[in-house]
Design a protein around this motif. Structure first.
Motif, PDB file in Angstrom:
ATOM      1  N   LEU A 174       0.931  -1.291  -0.054  1.00  0.00           N
ATOM      2  CA  LEU A 174       0.135  -0.030  -0.063  1.00  0.00           C
ATOM      3  C   LEU A 174       0.898   1.265   0.044  1.00  0.00           C
ATOM      4  N   GLU A 175       1.784   1.098   0.747  1.00  0.00           N
ATOM      5  CA  GLU A 175       2.847   2.467   0.660  1.00  0.00           C
ATOM      6  C   GLU A 175       3.282   2.738  -0.625  1.00  0.00           C
ATOM      7  N   LEU A 176       3.855   1.715  -1.424  1.00  0.00           N
ATOM      8  CA  LEU A 176       4.293   1.855  -2.810  1.00  0.00           C
ATOM      9  C   LEU A 176       3.034   2.256  -3.681  1.00  0.00           C
ATOM     10  N   TRP A 177       2.019   1.970  -3.357  1.00  0.00           N
ATOM     11  CA  TRP A 177       0.937   2.314  -4.171  1.00  0.00           C
ATOM     12  C   TRP A 177       0.492   3.612  -4.208  1.00  0.00           C
ATOM     13  N   TYR A 178       0.681   4.324  -2.690  1.00  0.00           N
ATOM     14  CA  TYR A 178       0.391   5.510  -2.635  1.00  0.00           C
ATOM     15  C   TYR A 178       1.784   6.516  -2.911  1.00  0.00           C
ATOM     16  N   CYS A 179       2.807   6.032  -3.058  1.00  0.00           N
ATOM     17  CA  CYS A 179       3.894   6.850  -3.270  1.00  0.00           C
ATOM     18  C   CYS A 179       3.896   7.324  -4.757  1.00  0.00           C
ATOM     19  N   LYS A 180       4.515   8.684  -4.720  1.00  0.00           N
ATOM     20  CA  LYS A 180       4.567   9.353  -5.877  1.00  0.00           C
ATOM     21  C   LYS A 180       5.820  10.504  -5.690  1.00  0.00           C
ATOM     22  N   VAL A 181       6.227  10.998  -7.096  1.00  0.00           N
ATOM     23  CA  VAL A 181       7.273  12.008  -7.230  1.00  0.00           C
ATOM     24  C   VAL A 181       6.526  13.245  -7.630  1.00  0.00           C
ATOM     25  N   GLY A 182       6.559  14.033  -6.336  1.00  0.00           N
ATOM     26  CA  GLY A 182       5.742  15.316  -6.465  1.00  0.00           C
ATOM     27  C   GLY A 182       6.933  16.357  -7.042  1.00  0.00           C
ATOM     28  N   PHE A 183       6.200  17.384  -7.621  1.00  0.00           N
ATOM     29  CA  PHE A 183       7.158  18.744  -7.833  1.00  0.00           C
ATOM     30  C   PHE A 183       8.006  19.331  -6.691  1.00  0.00           C
ATOM     31  N   GLU A 184       7.068  19.487  -5.631  1.00  0.00           N
ATOM     32  CA  GLU A 184       7.973  19.945  -4.334  1.00  0.00           C
ATOM     33  C   GLU A 184       8.841  19.137  -4.017  1.00  0.00           C
ATOM     34  N   GLN A 185       8.879  17.713  -3.916  1.00  0.00           N
ATOM     35  CA  GLN A 185       9.676  16.949  -3.708  1.00  0.00           C
ATOM     36  C   GLN A 185      11.219  17.060  -4.656  1.00  0.00           C
ATOM     37  N   LEU A 186      10.841  17.162  -5.948  1.00  0.00           N
ATOM     38  CA  LEU A 186      12.141  17.456  -6.818  1.00  0.00           C
ATOM     39  C   LEU A 186      12.760  18.721  -6.346  1.00  0.00           C
ATOM     40  N   LEU A 187      11.967  19.821  -6.255  1.00  0.00           N
ATOM     41  CA  LEU A 187      12.298  21.134  -6.064  1.00  0.00           C
ATOM     42  C   LEU A 187      13.323  21.074  -4.755  1.00  0.00           C
ATOM     43  N   GLN A 188      12.949  20.389  -3.361  1.00  0.00           N
ATOM     44  CA  GLN A 188      13.639  20.335  -2.499  1.00  0.00           C
ATOM     45  C   GLN A 188      14.991  19.694  -2.526  1.00  0.00           C
ATOM     46  N   ARG A 189      15.121  18.735  -3.527  1.00  0.00           N
ATOM     47  CA  ARG A 189      16.249  18.360  -4.082  1.00  0.00           C
ATOM     48  C   ARG A 189      17.168  18.773  -4.955  1.00  0.00           C
ATOM     49  N   ALA A 190      16.856  19.605  -5.540  1.00  0.00           N
ATOM     50  CA  ALA A 190      17.489  20.370  -6.342  1.00  0.00           C
ATOM     51  C   ALA A 190      18.898  21.050  -6.014  1.00  0.00           C
ATOM     52  N   ASN A 191      19.843  20.475  -6.325  1.00  0.00           N
ATOM     53  CA  ASN A 191      21.388  20.687  -5.694  1.00  0.00           C
ATOM     54  C   ASN A 191      22.087  22.207  -6.510  1.00  0.00           C
ATOM     55  N   SER A 192      21.498  22.942  -6.978  1.00  0.00           N
ATOM     56  CA  SER A 192      21.719  24.018  -7.470  1.00  0.00           C
ATOM     57  C   SER A 192      20.927  25.104  -8.028  1.00  0.00           C
TER      58      SER A 192
END
Length: 460
Positions: A176-194
């Motif tokens: 169920l955790e996998l089914w609900y898991c997603k990659v959102g815009f905010e997650q990518l933005l937080q991990r941007a390294n530059s």
């Protein structure tokens, strides 16, 4: 004392690790070719059944670069991958997981998500075929942008390293955790390294938010005699009545007065494939206009229509009907089990994506041609190859794609722990895929030369 869940996790890790005995991670570096490969013949095969007058446009787009050629000819790598060793772990794959098939789009809840966005070739296959196609596309993109081979290899290693680490995380999640898991815009933005990567993400997000149905209306339509009509922009979009010769003698229906009746029939069949609440929503729209649309690189020449529908307040709904042909993976794996190629695409997309288009469904057209249906450009945005102004930005996008691919594989196969066990925690798998990608990119450039020579010699 270990819990039953932990014991099961360890058992699956061990099963994955044991698969290295029949196909070691080092073997994944091998770049073997299909003994039956004939590039020109494969090009002819992929052109069969397409709109004849659009085949030159397809070849023209593929002629732009080895990267464009690679995008347009998934069949060649599929045949070659079938000749190489694999882990033996099969699951629902994308089938065409190259760099430009990822991007942003809106979930039904209107959240901006990052995921795979093209499933024309989705099929059951060895999972590493997807990661290898993605890796080769990164090398070709790097060369296209003038980056060094060292930078290209490093980008692939970073990409596969991200996939490996994410799969280790997904292996410990419940289903169920996998089914609900997603990659959102905010997650990518937080991990941007530059700052430059962050700015590129923000620019893409702005572009996506500008691709709503309402904002498409003035771009896609014109007012004629008091009614809206899709705007002609040949050769990208045009009404069949103006260019019905592209359909051939057996498909004159798209150029005569019965086309709307036939589209209504196709819409009715499509509506039956939707969930009941979405079917009710669709029933509140009426068909206003339809036009032929040329899309992508690999899809040029397949039948693709755009339909404009409106509700009682004249608000728009743009739907895209896209022809679904057999997956290029099918000859090398197993027959399609869905009985309909459009249903195959929809099933693969729903299974692999974290959330799919509200209006995703399938239907059948004349000549038993299969189609799938989705909204047109609903908050969709992806970077252009030219936007990668540094090896760093390309590598960052590749890592985002790898993250999305790992999540999709973990969800679709339910075998994340087994895959994690096979991949391991060292960089051995990363280096093997990087070596494969560099070698196969060389082969793509050779195939591209064969393709361009065949065009020059009028063999195509």
């Amino acid at each position: 004392m270990p819990t039953p869940a932990h014991l099961q996790y360890e058992k699956r890790l061990a099963a994955g690790k044991a698969r290295r005995e029949s196909c070691s991670r080092t073997l994944q570096a091998q770049c073997l070719l299909s003994p039956q490969r004939d590039v020109v013949d494969m090009l002819r095969q992929t052109s069969a059944g397409r709109v004849p007058s659009l085949i030159p446009l397809r070849y023209s787009r593929m002629q732009a670069s080895p990267f464009a050629f690679f995008r347009g000819m998934a069949m060649i790598q599929a045949a070659d991958l079938a000749a190489t060793p694999n882990s033996g772990i099969t699951l629902q794959t994308c089938g065409d997981a190259h760099l430009m098939n990822y991007g942003f789009f809106a979930s039904p809840e209107r959240q901006l998500m990052f995921d795979i966005n093209d499933f024309d070739e989705t099929h059951q296959a060895p999972w590493e075929w997807d990661i290898k196609r993605l890796a080769v596309s990164v090398v070709l993109a790097a060369r296209n942008r003038g980056f060094s081979n060292a930078a290209a290899r490093q980008a692939v290693c970073q990409l596969v390293g991200t996939y490996r680490k994410r799969m280790q995380e997904y292996a410990q999640m419940s289903q169920l955790e996998l089914w609900y898991c997603k990659v959102g815009f905010e997650q990518l933005l937080q991990r941007a390294n530059s700052d430059s990567i962050r700015q590129q993400l923000l620019k893409l997000a702005d572009k996506a938010r500008g691709q709503t149905q309402e904002k498409l209306l003035p771009k896609m339509t014109v007012l004629e005699d008091g009614s809206l009509r899709l705007r002609d922009n040949p050769p990208v979009i045009f009404h069949m009545q103006q260019q019905d010769q592209v359909w051939g003698n057996d498909e004159h229906w798209l150029g005569d007065g019965s086309s709307h009746d036939l589209l209504h029939t196709m819409l009715a069949e499509y509506s039956a494939t939707l969930k009941e609440d979405r079917r009710t929503l669709l029933s509140r729209f009426r068909l206003v206009d339809a036009a032929f649309k040329v899309v992508g690189v690999g899809s040029v020449g397949t039948r693709c229509l755009v339909m404009l529908l409106q509700d009682e307040y004249d608000q728009p709904l743009f739907l895209q009907l896209k022809e679904a042909r057999n997956s290029v993976l099918e000859p090398y794996t197993q027959p399609c089990v869905h009985g309909h190629q459009g249903k195959r695409v929809v099933f693969g997309q729903r299974l692999m994506q974290a959330a799919s288009d509200l209006f995703l469904g399938w239907t059948t057209g004349p000549g038993d041609r299969h189609f799938y249906v989705r909204q047109l450009r609903d908050m969709k945005a992806a970077p252009a190859l030219e936007s990668f102004d540094s090896a760093e930005s390309l590598a960052a996008f590749g890592q985002a794609c790898a993250w999305a691919l790992a999540r999709a594989h973990a969800k679709s196969g339910g075998r994340a722990a087994e895959m994690a066990g096979y991949i391991g925690q060292s960089d051995k798998f990363d280096q093997a895929i990087a070596s494969y990608a560099m070698s196969y990119a060389d082969q793509v450039e050779l195939d591209f030369a064969v393709f361009t020579a065949a065009l020059a010699e009028h063999k195509l």
